[in-house]
Motif scaffolding. Structure first.
Motif, PDB file in Angstrom:
ATOM      1  N   GLY A 292       0.741  -1.001  -0.118  1.00  0.00           N
ATOM      2  CA  GLY A 292      -0.080   0.022   0.043  1.00  0.00           C
ATOM      3  C   GLY A 292       1.074   1.421  -0.143  1.00  0.00           C
TER       4      GLY A 292
ATOM      5  N   GLN B  86       2.215   4.456   2.850  1.00  0.00           N
ATOM      6  CA  GLN B  86       2.730   5.276   3.565  1.00  0.00           C
ATOM      7  C   GLN B  86       3.226   6.088   4.183  1.00  0.00           C
TER       8      GLN B  86
ATOM      9  N   SER C  65      -0.056   7.631   8.052  1.00  0.00           N
ATOM     10  CA  SER C  65      -1.328   7.398   7.741  1.00  0.00           C
ATOM     11  C   SER C  65      -0.635   5.938   6.488  1.00  0.00           C
ATOM     12  N   ASN C  66      -1.170   4.900   7.509  1.00  0.00           N
ATOM     13  CA  ASN C  66      -0.986   3.610   6.092  1.00  0.00           C
ATOM     14  C   ASN C  66      -2.699   3.490   5.101  1.00  0.00           C
ATOM     15  N   LEU C  67      -1.938   3.165   4.058  1.00  0.00           N
ATOM     16  CA  LEU C  67      -3.329   2.508   3.381  1.00  0.00           C
ATOM     17  C   LEU C  67      -2.693   1.925   2.003  1.00  0.00           C
TER      18      LEU C  67
ATOM     19  N   TRP D 262      -3.679  -2.761   0.816  1.00  0.00           N
ATOM     20  CA  TRP D 262      -4.768  -2.919  -0.421  1.00  0.00           C
ATOM     21  C   TRP D 262      -4.322  -4.956  -0.356  1.00  0.00           C
TER      22      TRP D 262
ATOM     23  N   PHE E  59      -9.834  -2.550   0.859  1.00  0.00           N
ATOM     24  CA  PHE E  59      -8.889  -1.749   1.730  1.00  0.00           C
ATOM     25  C   PHE E  59      -9.037  -1.845   2.922  1.00  0.00           C
TER      26      PHE E  59
ATOM     27  N   HIS F 159      -7.351   0.520   6.589  1.00  0.00           N
ATOM     28  CA  HIS F 159      -6.585   2.313   6.369  1.00  0.00           C
ATOM     29  C   HIS F 159      -6.085   1.972   8.284  1.00  0.00           C
TER      30      HIS F 159
ATOM     31  N   LEU G 152      -4.374   5.214  10.766  1.00  0.00           N
ATOM     32  CA  LEU G 152      -4.552   6.985  11.306  1.00  0.00           C
ATOM     33  C   LEU G 152      -3.707   6.390  12.768  1.00  0.00           C
TER      34      LEU G 152
ATOM     35  N   THR H 168      -8.131   2.242  13.270  1.00  0.00           N
ATOM     36  CA  THR H 168      -8.175   1.289  12.303  1.00  0.00           C
ATOM     37  C   THR H 168      -9.586   1.006  12.070  1.00  0.00           C
TER      38      THR H 168
ATOM     39  N   ASP I 293     -12.859  -1.780   5.595  1.00  0.00           N
ATOM     40  CA  ASP I 293     -13.457  -2.371   4.570  1.00  0.00           C
ATOM     41  C   ASP I 293     -14.249  -2.985   4.961  1.00  0.00           C
TER      42      ASP I 293
ATOM     43  N   SER J  52     -14.832  -0.597  12.725  1.00  0.00           N
ATOM     44  CA  SER J  52     -14.015   0.138  13.125  1.00  0.00           C
ATOM     45  C   SER J  52     -13.292   0.199  14.394  1.00  0.00           C
TER      46      SER J  52
END
Length: 458
Positions: free
Chosen positions: A158, A160, A173-175, A177, A218, A220, A222, A239, A242, A246
């Motif tokens: 992903g 970072q 921030s870490n996104l 997939w 995905f 995410h 933060l 955290t 998807d 949450s």
């Protein structure tokens, strides 16, 4: 991922052709890592299947400096099963696979003796107060992390971003997939990876059916870290997975000077709230990973003392809520203070846990000895709705030693772990509540070797 690989490959060609002659550019650091892991599990007084395994990992990592603050990181890991008991055989009383030793190898292909995978493979950009990575990388956050032990950590694919907003404030921030979970030999979509570890039972007590039926696009994460006065730290984390959950976490850790002594007091407070999202992974109730209506509040606390040679903690965790607290085991371990390696509280609806940790450093010798002791009061193992893995309440003891062997061989480290678990109530224990769970002894011998070549040049 093919597009990303092409970008990184082209960067190797484009940057040298367009960069000025600078001695700091196109320098490559190479690191060789070896990890040898011997593990065994037995059931004293029981007639369950004992297991053992010895695995070897070899890792080659490269990091190349490019112009304009860019860098390319690449890594490949190879794995070899040196020896083991038959890990595909089932216990005669419980039709389940071994739980611990299989983690040294590829849980999706236990017949493989040799396999390998790409670890880190990313294009990075670094400035004084900003860093970014795109590609495959390690991750270490409260709920998604390398996990404890085995031959290699968990990796994610992903983007970072890391910001130093202030000398005392940093954000990340870490996104991502895709993921390569610990104990696997490949890369997978997020939903595809959920269920590679044992799926246990659904809330009705039937075998769970969410493996290969969970839809996640995905995740995410933060994270914000604040450096406080007098060696204090505050961590705020969100955290989001998807279609699954949450979670919000706040953790405050503080060290206190104790007057007229060389001791420091330690305190910590942690609060976590998790709730479901979307359809829990699938519109069909029988195929979903979790009930989206479930929620949990977890409170954890710590007190302790630290001196030059010794470190001691006393921890407590309370979990309350509706349904089960769930977070994919394939992606990471629990963040709670009472966590002890080789067990988790994920999959439970209610927990009261008390643990302590003591560590002694044999200064000036490079040796540390430590121990964990924990007592965990869980829902009834027969209660499928609140105890996914049918684990009875238990006590756990871990004894360990770390020995830095640099004086003998530079980069060589030894780690020994002995773990014992016992059910708090020995009456009417079903075999399925014992095997892989309680009334066992488990040992680990881990030898790590790292050899770096600094600033080698192609």
């Amino acid at each position: 991922m093919r597009t990303l690989q092409l970008i990184i490959y082209l960067s190797f060609l484009w940057f040298p052709l367009n960069a000025r002659q600078d001695s700091t550019l196109w320098k490559t650091n190479v690191e060789l890592g070896l990890r040898s892991y011997l593990m065994g599990t037995s059931y004293p007084g029981g007639d369950f299947k004992n297991d053992h395994a010895w695995g070897q990992m070899a890792r080659v990592s490269l990091s190349s400096n490019l112009p304009h603050g860019f860098k390319v990181n690449a890594e490949y890991l190879g794995f070899l099963r040196l020896l083991s008991s038959d890990l595909t055989a089932l216990d005669r009383r419980v039709p389940n696979l071994n739980r611990y030793e299989v983690g040294l190898f590829d849980v999706n292909h236990l017949d493989r003796r040799i396999f390998g995978k790409t670890g880190n493979l990313n294009l990075a950009f670094e400035m004084e107060k900003f860093q970014a990575k795109l590609g495959r990388m390690e991750i270490n956050t409260p709920f998604i992390n390398p996990q404890d032990g085995r031959l290699s950590p968990t990796y994610v694919e992903g983007l970072q971003l890391h910001f130093q907003l202030h000398p005392q404030i940093e954000m990340q921030s870490n996104l991502f997939w895709a993921v390569s979970p610990r104990s696997t030999g490949g890369w997978f979509g997020l939903g595809e990876s959920i269920g590679m570890y044992p799926v246990a039972r659904d809330v009705a007590g039937s075998p769970s059916a969410y493996f290969n039926n969970t839809h996640v696009d995905f995740a995410h994460v933060l994270n914000a870290n604040f450096a406080l006065k007098d060696h204090g730290k505050l961590q705020l984390n969100h955290t989001l997975v998807d279609n699954i959950y949450s979670a919000f976490l706040a953790q405050w850790d503080q060290h206190w000077n104790i007057p007229e002594t060389d001791l420091k007091g330690i305190t910590g407070l942690q609060a976590t709230f998790q709730h479901g999202l979307g359809n829990g992974g699938n519109e069909e109730i029988d195929l979903r990973y979790r009930n989206p209506e479930d929620y949990h509040l977890i409170l954890s606390g710590r007190i302790g003392l630290q001196s030059k040679r010794n470190l001691w903690y006393l921890n407590y965790t309370n979990m309350q809520g509706k349904g089960r607290y769930l977070s994919p085991r394939e992606w990471g371990r629990d963040p709670f203070y009472t966590f002890i390696p080789r067990e988790r509280n994920e999959g439970l609806g209610q927990v009261d846990a008390l643990s302590t940790y003591f560590q002694h450093s044999f200064i000036p010798h490079p040796i540390q000895a430590y121990s964990f002791v924990g007592i965990y009061f869980l829902p009834d193992a027969a209660d499928a709705r609140r105890n996914k893995y049918a684990v009875p309440s238990y006590a756990q003891l871990n004894l360990g030693m770390r020995y830095n062997l640099d004086a003998l061989v530079r980069g060589l480290h030894l780690h020994l772990i002995m773990m014992g678990k016992v059910a708090l109530d020995q009456q009417e224990l079903k075999p399925a509540w014992v095997y892989n769970k309680v009334n066992l002894i488990h040992f680990n011998t881990i030898l790590n070797y790292t050899l770096p070549w600094q600033h080698g040049k192609f």
